[in-house]
Design a protein around this motif. Structure first.
Motif, PDB file in Angstrom:
ATOM      1  N   GLU A 156       0.712  10.207  -8.365  1.00  0.00           N
ATOM      2  CA  GLU A 156       0.563  11.651  -7.715  1.00  0.00           C
ATOM      3  C   GLU A 156       0.111  12.535  -6.632  1.00  0.00           C
ATOM      4  O   GLU A 156       0.706  13.730  -6.625  1.00  0.00           O
ATOM      5  N   ALA A 157      -0.515  12.304  -6.340  1.00  0.00           N
ATOM      6  CA  ALA A 157      -1.365  12.732  -5.519  1.00  0.00           C
ATOM      7  C   ALA A 157      -2.083  11.682  -3.937  1.00  0.00           C
ATOM      8  O   ALA A 157      -2.266  10.567  -4.193  1.00  0.00           O
ATOM      9  N   LYS A 158      -0.917  11.966  -2.909  1.00  0.00           N
ATOM     10  CA  LYS A 158      -0.263  11.251  -1.901  1.00  0.00           C
ATOM     11  C   LYS A 158      -1.682  10.453  -1.138  1.00  0.00           C
ATOM     12  O   LYS A 158      -2.476  11.083  -1.240  1.00  0.00           O
ATOM     13  N   TRP A 159      -1.610   9.321  -1.472  1.00  0.00           N
ATOM     14  CA  TRP A 159      -2.921   8.425  -0.619  1.00  0.00           C
ATOM     15  C   TRP A 159      -2.276   7.035   0.370  1.00  0.00           C
ATOM     16  O   TRP A 159      -1.539   6.513   0.037  1.00  0.00           O
ATOM     17  N   LEU A 160      -2.979   6.831   1.732  1.00  0.00           N
ATOM     18  CA  LEU A 160      -2.885   5.869   2.507  1.00  0.00           C
ATOM     19  C   LEU A 160      -4.838   5.265   2.559  1.00  0.00           C
ATOM     20  O   LEU A 160      -5.103   6.086   2.665  1.00  0.00           O
ATOM     21  N   PRO A 161      -4.207   3.937   2.466  1.00  0.00           N
ATOM     22  CA  PRO A 161      -6.031   2.746   2.746  1.00  0.00           C
ATOM     23  C   PRO A 161      -6.292   3.101   3.900  1.00  0.00           C
ATOM     24  O   PRO A 161      -5.116   2.779   5.588  1.00  0.00           O
ATOM     25  N   PRO A 162      -7.343   3.538   4.609  1.00  0.00           N
ATOM     26  CA  PRO A 162      -7.447   3.926   6.068  1.00  0.00           C
ATOM     27  C   PRO A 162      -6.790   2.944   7.082  1.00  0.00           C
ATOM     28  O   PRO A 162      -7.054   2.910   8.747  1.00  0.00           O
ATOM     29  N   ARG A 163      -7.224   1.554   5.961  1.00  0.00           N
ATOM     30  CA  ARG A 163      -6.987   0.473   7.677  1.00  0.00           C
ATOM     31  C   ARG A 163      -5.774   0.208   8.165  1.00  0.00           C
ATOM     32  O   ARG A 163      -6.110   0.190   9.429  1.00  0.00           O
ATOM     33  N   TRP A 164      -4.520   1.046   7.776  1.00  0.00           N
ATOM     34  CA  TRP A 164      -3.416   0.688   9.171  1.00  0.00           C
ATOM     35  C   TRP A 164      -3.238   2.049   9.932  1.00  0.00           C
ATOM     36  O   TRP A 164      -2.240   2.111  11.025  1.00  0.00           O
ATOM     37  N   PHE A 165      -5.155   2.635  10.826  1.00  0.00           N
ATOM     38  CA  PHE A 165      -4.926   3.504  11.477  1.00  0.00           C
ATOM     39  C   PHE A 165      -5.183   2.538  12.694  1.00  0.00           C
ATOM     40  O   PHE A 165      -4.392   2.868  14.475  1.00  0.00           O
ATOM     41  N   TYR A 166      -5.357   1.571  13.065  1.00  0.00           N
ATOM     42  CA  TYR A 166      -5.899   0.565  13.489  1.00  0.00           C
ATOM     43  C   TYR A 166      -4.790  -0.580  14.545  1.00  0.00           C
ATOM     44  O   TYR A 166      -5.129  -1.413  14.375  1.00  0.00           O
ATOM     45  N   ASP A 167      -3.624   0.323  14.941  1.00  0.00           N
ATOM     46  CA  ASP A 167      -2.657  -0.963  15.874  1.00  0.00           C
ATOM     47  C   ASP A 167      -3.899  -0.618  16.886  1.00  0.00           C
ATOM     48  O   ASP A 167      -4.941   0.061  17.357  1.00  0.00           O
ATOM     49  N   ALA A 168      -2.978  -1.327  17.683  1.00  0.00           N
ATOM     50  CA  ALA A 168      -3.426  -0.873  19.390  1.00  0.00           C
ATOM     51  C   ALA A 168      -3.641   0.197  19.553  1.00  0.00           C
ATOM     52  O   ALA A 168      -5.179   0.663  20.499  1.00  0.00           O
ATOM     53  N   ARG A 169      -2.891   1.176  19.601  1.00  0.00           N
ATOM     54  CA  ARG A 169      -3.216   2.898  20.123  1.00  0.00           C
ATOM     55  C   ARG A 169      -4.389   3.055  18.983  1.00  0.00           C
ATOM     56  O   ARG A 169      -5.305   4.063  19.432  1.00  0.00           O
ATOM     57  N   GLY A 170      -4.135   2.462  17.955  1.00  0.00           N
ATOM     58  CA  GLY A 170      -4.942   3.544  16.657  1.00  0.00           C
ATOM     59  C   GLY A 170      -6.782   3.200  17.558  1.00  0.00           C
ATOM     60  O   GLY A 170      -7.442   3.855  17.351  1.00  0.00           O
ATOM     61  N   SER A 171      -7.016   1.808  17.360  1.00  0.00           N
ATOM     62  CA  SER A 171      -7.692   1.895  17.726  1.00  0.00           C
ATOM     63  C   SER A 171      -8.794   2.062  19.238  1.00  0.00           C
ATOM     64  O   SER A 171     -10.003   2.215  19.553  1.00  0.00           O
ATOM     65  N   GLU A 172      -7.806   1.826  20.184  1.00  0.00           N
ATOM     66  CA  GLU A 172      -7.936   2.970  21.625  1.00  0.00           C
ATOM     67  C   GLU A 172      -8.430   4.480  21.628  1.00  0.00           C
ATOM     68  O   GLU A 172      -9.634   4.809  21.638  1.00  0.00           O
ATOM     69  N   LEU A 173      -7.610   5.042  20.278  1.00  0.00           N
ATOM     70  CA  LEU A 173      -8.338   6.233  19.873  1.00  0.00           C
ATOM     71  C   LEU A 173      -8.944   6.451  19.123  1.00  0.00           C
ATOM     72  O   LEU A 173     -10.274   7.399  19.208  1.00  0.00           O
ATOM     73  N   PHE A 174      -9.692   5.878  18.787  1.00  0.00           N
ATOM     74  CA  PHE A 174     -11.068   5.365  17.571  1.00  0.00           C
ATOM     75  C   PHE A 174     -12.092   5.668  18.826  1.00  0.00           C
ATOM     76  O   PHE A 174     -13.152   6.325  18.970  1.00  0.00           O
ATOM     77  N   ASP A 175     -11.467   4.050  19.960  1.00  0.00           N
ATOM     78  CA  ASP A 175     -12.797   4.269  20.588  1.00  0.00           C
ATOM     79  C   ASP A 175     -13.103   5.725  21.534  1.00  0.00           C
ATOM     80  O   ASP A 175     -13.885   6.299  22.149  1.00  0.00           O
ATOM     81  N   GLU A 176     -11.501   6.219  21.595  1.00  0.00           N
ATOM     82  CA  GLU A 176     -11.695   7.971  22.541  1.00  0.00           C
ATOM     83  C   GLU A 176     -13.006   8.604  21.125  1.00  0.00           C
ATOM     84  O   GLU A 176     -13.423   9.412  21.938  1.00  0.00           O
TER      85      GLU A 176
ATOM     86  N   ASP B 196       0.917  -1.417  -0.061  1.00  0.00           N
ATOM     87  CA  ASP B 196       0.000   0.392  -0.253  1.00  0.00           C
ATOM     88  C   ASP B 196       0.286   0.886   0.300  1.00  0.00           C
ATOM     89  O   ASP B 196       0.729   2.165  -0.826  1.00  0.00           O
ATOM     90  N   VAL B 197       2.030   1.085   0.868  1.00  0.00           N
ATOM     91  CA  VAL B 197       3.207   2.147   0.612  1.00  0.00           C
ATOM     92  C   VAL B 197       3.480   2.455  -0.889  1.00  0.00           C
ATOM     93  O   VAL B 197       3.278   3.558  -1.348  1.00  0.00           O
ATOM     94  N   ARG B 198       4.375   1.381  -1.560  1.00  0.00           N
ATOM     95  CA  ARG B 198       4.297   1.778  -2.664  1.00  0.00           C
ATOM     96  C   ARG B 198       3.567   2.921  -3.624  1.00  0.00           C
ATOM     97  O   ARG B 198       3.855   3.125  -4.406  1.00  0.00           O
ATOM     98  N   VAL B 199       1.901   1.761  -3.543  1.00  0.00           N
ATOM     99  CA  VAL B 199       0.824   1.802  -3.858  1.00  0.00           C
ATOM    100  C   VAL B 199       0.437   3.421  -4.456  1.00  0.00           C
ATOM    101  O   VAL B 199       1.423   4.651  -4.420  1.00  0.00           O
ATOM    102  N   GLY B 200       0.437   3.930  -2.839  1.00  0.00           N
ATOM    103  CA  GLY B 200      -0.135   5.474  -2.512  1.00  0.00           C
ATOM    104  C   GLY B 200       1.041   6.121  -2.224  1.00  0.00           C
ATOM    105  O   GLY B 200       0.557   7.659  -2.584  1.00  0.00           O
ATOM    106  N   LEU B 201       2.274   5.804  -1.685  1.00  0.00           N
ATOM    107  CA  LEU B 201       2.740   7.807  -1.545  1.00  0.00           C
ATOM    108  C   LEU B 201       4.131   7.269  -2.669  1.00  0.00           C
ATOM    109  O   LEU B 201       4.238   8.751  -2.460  1.00  0.00           O
ATOM    110  N   THR B 202       3.691   6.550  -3.587  1.00  0.00           N
ATOM    111  CA  THR B 202       4.750   6.909  -5.256  1.00  0.00           C
ATOM    112  C   THR B 202       3.651   7.748  -6.120  1.00  0.00           C
ATOM    113  O   THR B 202       4.142   8.327  -7.018  1.00  0.00           O
TER     114      THR B 202
END
Ligand code: AVJ
Length: 320
Positions: free
Chosen positions: A30-50, A22-28
């Motif tokens: 023209e308009a940079k992007w990343l898929p949202p699934r990568w937010f959700y590590d342990a900390r990200g899941s906690e932040l989402f709960d917040e 996803d990094v190779r596709v999204g960060l190279t």
């Protein structure tokens, strides 16, 4: 009965491989992007709960209001024996469904599927303790890739709540719904939660809260890249941006580079100009007629649509 050991379809190696892709596709791009699934590590899941408890973030409360009112009807109509939840996170709202099925004495198995092993471990343990007699089979997986791993047999209800379907782009959404339909048998059901189009003065603050929790959640994806891929992002050098796109009727979250930067990720040198934005999430908002049309196009029969009293959030029940 208790929670069974988690079934893991996404291990650390998989995660690094697919994040790398996803990094190779999204960060190279023209308009940079990343898929949202990568937010959700342990900390990200906690932040989402917040986030779900923030005054500005109405979707969780609005969806909970619909489920509280309709859970019994959902259990009665579907008569499901297995409840599968995609992108389950903490499964907090799902308890309303589990309670209704339990009252019917009907439900045998609950199958939460999530990308976050930490969120699943915690939620399956809590649910097994709170619902004795319920079989809890957690699956670590990605709902865009692992629909073929769902348990078969018995009448199933697949719940896809929270408006997470809005994180898919329109063509991804059509493909997801078609694959979901193909994974189900006639007699199975789909319950899908969708945030609804509304005044941007309500929408934008829901994705740009005063306390800055969503900003931290957004920047968390850069911390995930640093940890998992050894990248050297300075998350603090990126500003949180939430923007309503009135033509596509979706919210975009972006991270704006506050100065020019060169970041090393895997074997890539990624250059950011000052002010350049990286898109990290699309969160589509829906209209009732649009949802019905998309379900029908995928081969579902939309049986019910309920919104909360303020018309902010919709829940659709469809039959395969
Ligand atoms: C859980 C994916 C539905 O799009 O509203 C919350 C995630 N992003 N605040 C959403 C999210 C920013 C959320 N979903």
């Amino acid at each position: 009965m208790g929670a069974e050991p988690l079934e893991i379809h996404l291990d650390d190696q998989d995660i690094v491989r697919s994040l790398g892709h996803d990094v190779r596709v999204g960060l190279t791009a023209e308009a940079k992007w990343l898929p949202p699934r990568w937010f959700y590590d342990a900390r990200g899941s906690e932040l989402f709960d917040e986030i779900t408890r923030l005054p500005e973030y109405y979707p969780t409360r609005a969806e909970r209001a619909v489920l509280a009112e309709r859970a019994t009807e959902i259990a009665d109509l579907s008569g499901a024996k297995t409840l599968i939840e995609l992108g389950s996170g903490s499964s907090e709202k799902t308890r309303l469904l589990l309670d209704a099925f339990t009252r019917r004495g009907d439900l045998g198995t609950f199958v939460p599927l999530d990308v976050s092993i930490d969120a699943l471990r915690a939620s399956t343990a809590r649910l097994a303790a709170d619902y004795p007699g319920l079989r809890v089979r957690g699956i670590v997986g990605d709902f865009t890739r692992h629909l073929d791993r769902l348990p078969t047999g018995g009448r199933r209800l697949v719940a896809f709540l929270g408006g997470t379907i809005g994180n898919l782009l329109p063509d991804e959404r059509a493909e997801f719904l078609a694959r979901m339909r193909a994974a189900l048998e006639p007699g199975d059901w789909l319950l899908v939660g969708t945030d609804l189009v509304k005044d941007p003065a309500v929408l934008v603050p829901a994705y740009d809260d005063a306390a800055g929790v969503t900003a931290e959640f957004n920047r968390n994806v850069l911390r995930v890249l640093n940890r998992e891929l050894g990248a050297d992002f300075d998350p603090e050098a990126f500003a949180h941006v939430a923007r309503w796109d009135p033509d596509r009727e979706w919210i975009e979250m972006r991270l704006r580079a506050e100065r020019p930067m060169r970041v090393r990720v895997i074997d890539l040198d990624v250059d950011f100009a000052a002010g350049e934005e990286l898109r990290t999430e699309v969160s589509a908002k829906f209209r009732p007629e649009g949802i019905a049309a998309e379900l029908a196009a995928a081969g579902f029969r939309a049986e019910r649509f309920w919104a909360d009293p303020d018309g902010r959030f919709g829940v659709s029940l469809a039959r395969a």
